[in-house]
Design an enzyme around this catalytic site. Structure first.
Site, PDB file in Angstrom:
ATOM      1  N   ASP A  87      35.966   9.752  -1.583  1.00 44.51           N
ATOM      2  CA  ASP A  87      37.313   9.989  -2.079  1.00 44.51           C
ATOM      3  C   ASP A  87      38.304   9.325  -1.116  1.00 44.51           C
ATOM      4  O   ASP A  87      37.977   9.046   0.039  1.00 44.51           O
ATOM      5  CB  ASP A  87      37.544  11.506  -2.140  1.00 44.51           C
ATOM      6  CG  ASP A  87      38.964  11.868  -2.466  1.00 44.51           C
ATOM      7  OD1 ASP A  87      39.487  11.366  -3.478  1.00 44.51           O
ATOM      8  OD2 ASP A  87      39.566  12.647  -1.706  1.00 44.51           O
ATOM      9  N   ASP A  89      42.381  10.045  -1.037  1.00 45.57           N
ATOM     10  CA  ASP A  89      43.498  10.861  -0.561  1.00 45.57           C
ATOM     11  C   ASP A  89      43.002  12.115   0.155  1.00 45.57           C
ATOM     12  O   ASP A  89      42.177  12.868  -0.379  1.00 45.57           O
ATOM     13  CB  ASP A  89      44.384  11.266  -1.736  1.00 45.57           C
ATOM     14  CG  ASP A  89      45.091  10.077  -2.362  1.00 45.57           C
ATOM     15  OD1 ASP A  89      46.324  10.068  -2.377  1.00 45.57           O
ATOM     16  OD2 ASP A  89      44.394   9.144  -2.830  1.00 45.57           O
ATOM     17  N   SER A 176      38.814   6.954  -6.309  1.00 42.82           N
ATOM     18  CA  SER A 176      39.990   7.796  -6.118  1.00 42.82           C
ATOM     19  C   SER A 176      40.634   8.182  -7.432  1.00 42.82           C
ATOM     20  O   SER A 176      40.745   7.359  -8.344  1.00 42.82           O
ATOM     21  CB  SER A 176      41.015   7.038  -5.253  1.00 42.82           C
ATOM     22  OG  SER A 176      42.227   7.757  -5.162  1.00 42.82           O
TER      23      SER A 176
END
Length: 300
Positions: A87, A89, A176
């Site tokens: 991932d 963020d 993402s």
């Protein structure tokens, strides 16, 4: 006889012989059998090879050593993984990009509240994404570059993690639920081989390109993250998935189910509970320690 587990304790520069001894006592105290133990790196990381119940061992060690990161994994699969799916963020970078964009529009608190609820698993991810992007309608596209330059910072250890694994033959995928204008440069800076993220529709107001307030389908959500992991072709036992939010749980659990590593990183409670390990204190190099890498092997 059951396969042995590899238990790795990590506290860079702060792991004492007393911690190692206490960990051994804890493992034995819950009825597990210790096969072997040794320092991976004195003062930084310690390995225990044991037979027992992995979730029980993790819980007992995290309770007994609250300042130490604990990774418990199967000793029957390749310790050094050949694929990392991560991932972006709050995992590879230290912020949620959509929240920072909202700050430029003067609505950060409103958008961040939706983000937080979605990451806790309280809202449908796609619906929450659409709602947040709608609030950004009219924001000049040029703000995305400004936001990235001013707000986006890599989390410590991100480059070392990905580039060390790459140097040792691993593939790397950044996936993402955020946006390509952020994900592409972040992937390049860290060293990811491939990136998948959402796009943003753009329109014009006069001569100015602005966000239209919509996201084109298909949306990169939890299912898309899991699908990317599974479609790569790398045996799941040689895969590592890492993330921090509820939409990372399916890919984390898919890696675990196939015998690979599923790691939560400074995560929301649901993701932390779903993963086989939760990095609570250290940086992303904890994932290198879990794979048996010594500091001299890290690529900086």
């Amino acid at each position: 006889m059951a396969d042995a587990l590899i238990i790795t304790l990590v506290a860079e520069g702060a792991l004492s012989p007393g911690d190692a001894s206490a960990a051994s006592d804890v493992v034995r105290g819950i009825g597990a059998e210790i096969v072997a133990q040794s320092w991976l790196e004195a003062g930084d990381a310690y390995d225990i090879l044991a037979r027992g119940d992995a979730p029980a061992i993790r819980a007992a060690l995290e309770d007994a050593l609250p300042a130490v990161d604990v990774v418990v994994q199967s000793g029957a699969t390749p310790r050094r993984k050949k694929l990392i799916v991560a991932d972006m963020d709050s995992t590879m970078i230290a912020c949620e990009c959509i929240d920072e964009l909202a700050d430029y529009a003067g609505i950060k608190a409103e958008v961040a509240a939706i983000t937080e609820a979605a990451m806790r698993g309280e809202l449908d991810f796609a619906d929450a994404l659409k709602a947040r992007v709608a609030l950004l309608k009219g924001l000049p596209v040029a703000t995305l570059d400004q936001c990235r330059e001013e707000r986006v910072r890599l989390n410590p250890g991100a480059r070392q993690l990905v580039q060390t694994m790459t140097a040792n033959g691993a593939r790397s995928l950044l996936v993402s639920g955020g946006f390509m204008p952020f994900a592409v440069p972040v992937a390049r800076e860290i060293g990811f081989a491939r990136v998948l993220a959402n796009r943003l529709d753009v329109t014009k107001v006069g001569d100015v390109d602005v966000l239209a307030g919509t996201v084109p389908e298909p949306i990169v959500d939890a299912a898309a993250k899991k699908a990317l992991l599974e479609a790569d072709g790398t045996p799941m036992r040689a895969a590592l998935a890492v993330g921090d939010g509820a939409n990372d749980i399916p890919m984390i659990q898919a890696a675990m189910a196939g015998g690979g590593l599923g790691i939560a990183y400074h995560a929301k409670p649901k993701a932390a509970a779903a993963a086989q390990a939760h990095v609570r204190h250290g940086d992303l190099t904890v994932l290198l320690r879990a794979q048996g890498y010594r500091r001299a092997e890290w690529v900086n």
